[in-house]
Design an enzyme around this catalytic site. Structure first.
Site, mmCIF file in Angstrom:
data_model
loop_
_atom_site.group_PDB
_atom_site.id
_atom_site.type_symbol
_atom_site.label_atom_id
_atom_site.label_comp_id
_atom_site.label_asym_id
_atom_site.label_seq_id
_atom_site.Cartn_x
_atom_site.Cartn_y
_atom_site.Cartn_z
ATOM 1 N N HIS A 1 -9.364 -25.430 9.593
ATOM 2 C CA HIS A 1 -8.534 -26.640 9.652
ATOM 3 C C HIS A 1 -9.350 -27.915 9.465
ATOM 4 C CE1 HIS A 1 -5.161 -24.255 11.896
ATOM 5 N NE2 HIS A 1 -5.172 -24.040 10.596
ATOM 6 N N SER B 1 -3.261 -19.516 20.368
ATOM 7 C CA SER B 1 -1.903 -19.051 20.668
ATOM 8 C C SER B 1 -1.368 -18.156 19.560
ATOM 9 C CB SER B 1 -0.979 -20.260 20.852
ATOM 10 O OG SER B 1 -1.000 -21.064 19.695
ATOM 11 N N GLN C 1 -10.340 -22.545 14.168
ATOM 12 C CA GLN C 1 -9.253 -23.476 13.837
ATOM 13 C C GLN C 1 -9.560 -24.848 14.408
ATOM 14 O OE1 GLN C 1 -5.276 -21.141 14.611
ATOM 15 N NE2 GLN C 1 -6.941 -20.149 15.710
ATOM 16 N N GLU D 1 -3.419 -16.244 28.808
ATOM 17 C CA GLU D 1 -1.995 -15.914 28.633
ATOM 18 C C GLU D 1 -1.829 -14.887 27.526
ATOM 19 O OE1 GLU D 1 0.328 -17.544 30.381
ATOM 20 O OE2 GLU D 1 -1.038 -19.028 31.285
ATOM 21 N N GLY E 1 -8.952 -18.034 22.735
ATOM 22 C CA GLY E 1 -8.300 -19.321 22.958
ATOM 23 C C GLY E 1 -7.385 -19.789 21.854
ATOM 24 N N CYS F 1 -13.811 -47.631 -3.146
ATOM 25 C CA CYS F 1 -12.573 -47.838 -3.903
ATOM 26 C C CYS F 1 -11.534 -48.662 -3.146
ATOM 27 C CB CYS F 1 -11.969 -46.491 -4.299
ATOM 28 S SG CYS F 1 -11.416 -45.517 -2.891
ATOM 29 N N ALA G 1 -12.416 -18.560 28.596
ATOM 30 C CA ALA G 1 -13.367 -18.115 27.578
ATOM 31 C C ALA G 1 -14.770 -17.903 28.150
ATOM 32 C CB ALA G 1 -13.407 -19.145 26.443
ATOM 33 N N CYS H 1 -12.105 -46.910 2.147
ATOM 34 C CA CYS H 1 -13.324 -46.479 1.458
ATOM 35 C C CYS H 1 -14.076 -47.709 0.944
ATOM 36 C CB CYS H 1 -12.934 -45.565 0.302
ATOM 37 S SG CYS H 1 -14.315 -45.175 -0.783
#
Ligand code: OAD
Length: 238
Positions: free
Chosen positions: A113, A182, A95, A208, A180, A143, A224, A140
């Protein structure tokens, strides 16, 4: 803590979240010091905010780029990359948008993501890599329209290609390590349940407990890097 025997598993998935990069100095989103504790996502991380004030949203993301560019992959990132180079079937489903897993050496990371290191614009929807810190120019060159980060903001749909690849990985893996995260941001958060329901070995690494801890047969309430060093001692670069 048991060491895992890589050869015992046919298909391995690492499912990672912001906690994986915490040891690299990148703040998580929730919990103590979490980004969304200081910044209202409705003002900084959704298309409506961007449409209302693109420079404000880019200032926020440029600051994130600066911080991420200055960070180094952690031991945890490096162990995941090394496992990927040592086993024939390892999928990394993340993610995270920071690119640290790739900088650790992973060549094929499924980015649910997106990536803060890619941009797109309405006229050229194919994302383009941009490693600028800060992004320059924000419009850009082709454009003249605003470029936006190729990340999934709140209320954005997930891109179909990474979600399809992640589903395929979760539907075949016999070992899942979730690290890692939630487990509160859907639909990404629902993916590990696929492996859990199939009876895969499911390990959660998180200091947690989470809302989805019940999907996992084993929980390591550790950072981790410490947990991965113990699980994969052959790749402990400590
Ligand atoms: P969160 O910030 O929601 O959760 C981070 C998790 O990492 C927490 O459960 C912490 O307990 C855990 N953690 C902290 N330090 C750790 C460490 N050293 N080792 C292991 N775990 C640690 O982050 P995500 O679950 O990744 O979306 O958040 C999901 C999504 O919400 C993100 O991708 C982002 C955010 O809004 C987008 O940007 C679209």
């Amino acid at each position: 803590m048991e060491a895992l025997e890589l050869a015992s598993f046919a298909h391995i998935v690492f499912f990672t979240g912001a906690g994986l990069s915490a040891e690299s100095g990148i703040p998580t989103y929730r919990g103590a010091g979490g980004l969304w504790g200081s910044y209202d996502y409705e003002s900084y991380a959704c298309q409506r905010a961007f449409d209302a004030d693109p420079n404000k949203v880019w200032d926020f993301h440029d600051e994130r780029r600066r911080r991420m560019a200055a960070a180094d992959p952690s031991q945890a990132h490096r162990i995941i990359a090394a496992v990927g180079q040592s086993h024939p079937s390892v999928a990394v489903v993340t993610q995270n948008i920071d690119g640290l897993q790739q900088r650790a050496g992973s060549t094929d990371v499924i980015e649910l993501h997106g990536s803060i290191w890619r941009v797109r614009c309405a006229c050229h929807p194919a994302p383009q890599e941009d490693l600028g810190v800060p992004l320059e120019p924000r419009s850009c060159p082709g454009c003249g329209l605003w470029r936006r980060p190729d990340i999934v903001w709140f209320e954005d749909p997930l891109q179909p290609e990474p979600i399809a690849r992640a589903l395929a990985a979760l539907e075949t893996c016999d070992l899942l390590l979730s690290i890692g995260t939630s487990g509160v941001v859907y639909p990404a958060a629902s993916l590990p349940e696929i492996a859990s329901r199939r009876g895969s070995r499911c390990i959660e690494i998180n200091p947690e407990p989470t809302q989805v801890s019940s999907w996992y047969d084993t929980h390591y309430r550790e950072q981790a890097s410490a947990a991965l060093s113990a699980l994969f001692p052959a790749f402990d670069f400590g």
